[in-house]
Design a protein around this motif. Structure first.
Motif, PDB file in Angstrom:
ATOM      1  N   ARG A  64       0.820  -1.216   0.000  1.00 51.84           N
ATOM      2  CA  ARG A  64       0.000   0.000   0.000  1.00 51.84           C
ATOM      3  C   ARG A  64       0.851   1.261   0.000  1.00 51.84           C
ATOM      4  O   ARG A  64       0.586   2.201  -0.759  1.00 51.84           O
ATOM      5  N   LEU A  65       1.870   1.284   0.859  1.00 50.28           N
ATOM      6  CA  LEU A  65       2.732   2.457   0.895  1.00 50.28           C
ATOM      7  C   LEU A  65       3.513   2.587  -0.408  1.00 50.28           C
ATOM      8  O   LEU A  65       3.658   3.681  -0.956  1.00 50.28           O
ATOM      9  N   GLY A  66       4.006   1.459  -0.933  1.00 45.81           N
ATOM     10  CA  GLY A  66       4.754   1.494  -2.180  1.00 45.81           C
ATOM     11  C   GLY A  66       3.933   2.003  -3.347  1.00 45.81           C
ATOM     12  O   GLY A  66       4.437   2.751  -4.200  1.00 45.81           O
ATOM     13  N   ALA A  67       2.645   1.623  -3.392  1.00 43.00           N
ATOM     14  CA  ALA A  67       1.774   2.092  -4.476  1.00 43.00           C
ATOM     15  C   ALA A  67       1.621   3.604  -4.427  1.00 43.00           C
ATOM     16  O   ALA A  67       1.636   4.287  -5.461  1.00 43.00           O
ATOM     17  N   ARG A  68       1.476   4.160  -3.222  1.00 42.63           N
ATOM     18  CA  ARG A  68       1.343   5.609  -3.083  1.00 42.63           C
ATOM     19  C   ARG A  68       2.659   6.317  -3.431  1.00 42.63           C
ATOM     20  O   ARG A  68       2.647   7.379  -4.062  1.00 42.63           O
ATOM     21  N   LEU A  69       3.771   5.736  -3.031  1.00 40.10           N
ATOM     22  CA  LEU A  69       5.062   6.338  -3.369  1.00 40.10           C
ATOM     23  C   LEU A  69       5.266   6.360  -4.879  1.00 40.10           C
ATOM     24  O   LEU A  69       5.817   7.325  -5.428  1.00 40.10           O
ATOM     25  N   ASN A  70       4.821   5.313  -5.554  1.00 38.97           N
ATOM     26  CA  ASN A  70       4.929   5.279  -7.013  1.00 38.97           C
ATOM     27  C   ASN A  70       4.110   6.398  -7.649  1.00 38.97           C
ATOM     28  O   ASN A  70       4.490   6.966  -8.675  1.00 38.97           O
ATOM     29  N   GLU A  71       2.958   6.713  -7.043  1.00 43.18           N
ATOM     30  CA  GLU A  71       2.128   7.799  -7.564  1.00 43.18           C
ATOM     31  C   GLU A  71       2.824   9.154  -7.406  1.00 43.18           C
ATOM     32  O   GLU A  71       2.625  10.060  -8.215  1.00 43.18           O
ATOM     33  N   TYR A  72       3.617   9.286  -6.355  1.00 37.69           N
ATOM     34  CA  TYR A  72       4.331  10.537  -6.097  1.00 37.69           C
ATOM     35  C   TYR A  72       5.623  10.643  -6.905  1.00 37.69           C
ATOM     36  O   TYR A  72       6.223  11.722  -6.959  1.00 37.69           O
ATOM     37  N   ALA A  73       6.070   9.554  -7.493  1.00 35.63           N
ATOM     38  CA  ALA A  73       7.354   9.551  -8.201  1.00 35.63           C
ATOM     39  C   ALA A  73       7.361  10.564  -9.345  1.00 35.63           C
ATOM     40  O   ALA A  73       6.364  10.751 -10.044  1.00 35.63           O
ATOM     41  N   SER A  74       8.497  11.216  -9.508  1.00 34.92           N
ATOM     42  CA  SER A  74       8.668  12.226 -10.554  1.00 34.92           C
ATOM     43  C   SER A  74      10.163  12.389 -10.818  1.00 34.92           C
ATOM     44  O   SER A  74      10.983  11.615 -10.313  1.00 34.92           O
ATOM     45  N   ASP A  75      10.538  13.414 -11.585  1.00 39.20           N
ATOM     46  CA  ASP A  75      11.958  13.672 -11.820  1.00 39.20           C
ATOM     47  C   ASP A  75      12.689  14.008 -10.531  1.00 39.20           C
ATOM     48  O   ASP A  75      13.882  13.734 -10.392  1.00 39.20           O
ATOM     49  N   SER A  76      11.975  14.612  -9.564  1.00 39.44           N
ATOM     50  CA  SER A  76      12.619  15.043  -8.325  1.00 39.44           C
ATOM     51  C   SER A  76      12.315  14.128  -7.142  1.00 39.44           C
ATOM     52  O   SER A  76      12.835  14.346  -6.053  1.00 39.44           O
ATOM     53  N   ILE A  77      11.497  13.095  -7.346  1.00 36.74           N
ATOM     54  CA  ILE A  77      11.215  12.100  -6.305  1.00 36.74           C
ATOM     55  C   ILE A  77      11.293  10.723  -6.955  1.00 36.74           C
ATOM     56  O   ILE A  77      10.410  10.334  -7.719  1.00 36.74           O
ATOM     57  N   ARG A  78      12.350   9.990  -6.682  1.00 35.57           N
ATOM     58  CA  ARG A  78      12.572   8.681  -7.309  1.00 35.57           C
ATOM     59  C   ARG A  78      12.603   7.602  -6.231  1.00 35.57           C
ATOM     60  O   ARG A  78      13.187   7.800  -5.167  1.00 35.57           O
ATOM     61  N   VAL A  79      11.993   6.464  -6.526  1.00 38.03           N
ATOM     62  CA  VAL A  79      11.799   5.444  -5.496  1.00 38.03           C
ATOM     63  C   VAL A  79      12.457   4.115  -5.880  1.00 38.03           C
ATOM     64  O   VAL A  79      12.638   3.798  -7.062  1.00 38.03           O
ATOM     65  N   LEU A  80      12.806   3.363  -4.852  1.00 34.03           N
ATOM     66  CA  LEU A  80      13.296   1.997  -4.969  1.00 34.03           C
ATOM     67  C   LEU A  80      12.547   1.174  -3.936  1.00 34.03           C
ATOM     68  O   LEU A  80      12.344   1.626  -2.808  1.00 34.03           O
ATOM     69  N   HIS A  81      12.134  -0.034  -4.298  1.00 33.49           N
ATOM     70  CA  HIS A  81      11.382  -0.881  -3.392  1.00 33.49           C
ATOM     71  C   HIS A  81      12.076  -2.231  -3.178  1.00 33.49           C
ATOM     72  O   HIS A  81      12.708  -2.763  -4.100  1.00 33.49           O
ATOM     73  N   ASP A  82      11.944  -2.765  -1.977  1.00 33.87           N
ATOM     74  CA  ASP A  82      12.360  -4.129  -1.669  1.00 33.87           C
ATOM     75  C   ASP A  82      13.788  -4.399  -2.157  1.00 33.87           C
ATOM     76  O   ASP A  82      14.011  -5.257  -3.003  1.00 33.87           O
ATOM     77  N   ARG A  83      14.740  -3.692  -1.587  1.00 33.05           N
ATOM     78  CA  ARG A  83      16.130  -3.800  -2.019  1.00 33.05           C
ATOM     79  C   ARG A  83      16.903  -4.749  -1.121  1.00 33.05           C
ATOM     80  O   ARG A  83      16.819  -4.690   0.110  1.00 33.05           O
ATOM     81  N   ARG A  84      17.671  -5.613  -1.733  1.00 37.10           N
ATOM     82  CA  ARG A  84      18.466  -6.599  -1.005  1.00 37.10           C
ATOM     83  C   ARG A  84      19.758  -5.961  -0.514  1.00 37.10           C
ATOM     84  O   ARG A  84      20.436  -5.239  -1.245  1.00 37.10           O
TER      85      ARG A  84
END
Length: 284
Positions: free
Chosen positions: A126-146
């Protein structure tokens, strides 16, 4: 694409920040890049000039660059672990009770040690889906990183203009509070409680993840630890707090932090996102 050798160029890790002469992206210190001695300029490793042609700006990652950093799947590790445990339990029951296995599974509940993984996966998703919606040139996300050399993983990393945020998502019930003991005659001890549940160990986990990311970025000032409780009982006014340099808050409060202005350009955000994405691969 095969890189074209140029006599006065050298592949190196930058000691100082620079700007790619081909595509104009800001390159922070410690980034792998190509340095040209004759012009004393640098370029991205990916920006490769064609033979006998002047260098041309490459397509940006948002225009289909094949070297785009894979953002990862929110909650992927937790979801896979839940499915593995559920399948393992079903197999054990069916082998032990060939005739009644289906009925036992239908009437019985999964053990808490298994459902906890499902609960955690839902929170991260749920949080990841919302972060993806906020993603832009100035907000970049990475999920579930080893984390290399460890079985642990990092739920979310967000690179924004205001800094790098290491985010641990939790789906706990109850009100998060900070309990402080000692401080005068005894050493000060801070405990994170959610309802009556002592969750201090979760703060310790986030701090370890922050140290991993700081080791990659090599700048203690720009990496922030965040504990985001997605379904907790937060008060109408106030509620968020900081314990041992870790922000404890809810999703909307996190989004406000990510949207804040900061010293980094979009090019620096992109370069740091690429650096972290390469150092911390998706936890497939």
């Amino acid at each position: 694409m095969t890189e074209v050798p140029v006599p006065d160029e050298k592949h190196m890790r930058l000691r100082y920040a620079g700007t790619c002469r081909a595509c104009g992206v800001d390159l922070p210190a410690r980034t792998d890049a190509i340095y040209q001695k004759s012009t004393k300029t640098v370029r991205c490793v990916e920006c490769v000039p064609a033979p006998s042609e002047p260098e041309k700006p490459q397509l940006s990652r948002r225009e289909g660059d094949p070297t785009e950093v894979e953002p990862g799947v929110p909650g992927g590790s937790a979801r896979r672990e839940f499915e593995r445990r559920r399948a393992s339990r079903e197999q054990r029951i069916r082998v032990k009770h060939p005739r009644l296995g289906g009925l036992i599974l239908a009437l019985g509940d999964e053990p808490q040690s298994t459902t906890a993984w499902d609960t955690g996966a839902i929170g991260e998703e749920r949080l990841g889906a919302r972060l993806n919606e906020y993603a832009s040139d100035s907000i970049r996300v990475l999920h579930d990183r080893r984390i290399p050399g460890s079985r642990a993983n990092i739920d979310h990393i967000v690179v924004a203009r205001s800094g790098v945020y290491v985010v641990d998502a939790k789906r706990y019930k109850g009100r998060p509070t900070l309990k402080v003991e000692g401080g005068v005659l005894r050493p000060r001890v801070e405990k994170l409680l959610v309802g009556r549940r002592d969750c201090t160990r979760v703060v310790d986990s986030v701090r370890k993840q922050v140290e991993v990311v700081r080791g990659i970025v090599e700048d203690d000032r720009v990496v922030h630890g965040v504990l985001c409780f997605v379904e907790a009982d937060w008060p109408l006014i106030g509620g968020s707090f900081v314990t041992r340099d870790v922000d404890v808050l809810w999703p909307k409060k996190l989004y406000a932090k990510l949207s804040a202005d900061g010293p980094w350009s979009t090019g620096q955000v992109r370069a740091l996102h690429r650096l972290l994405g390469g150092a911390l691969p998706p936890a497939h």
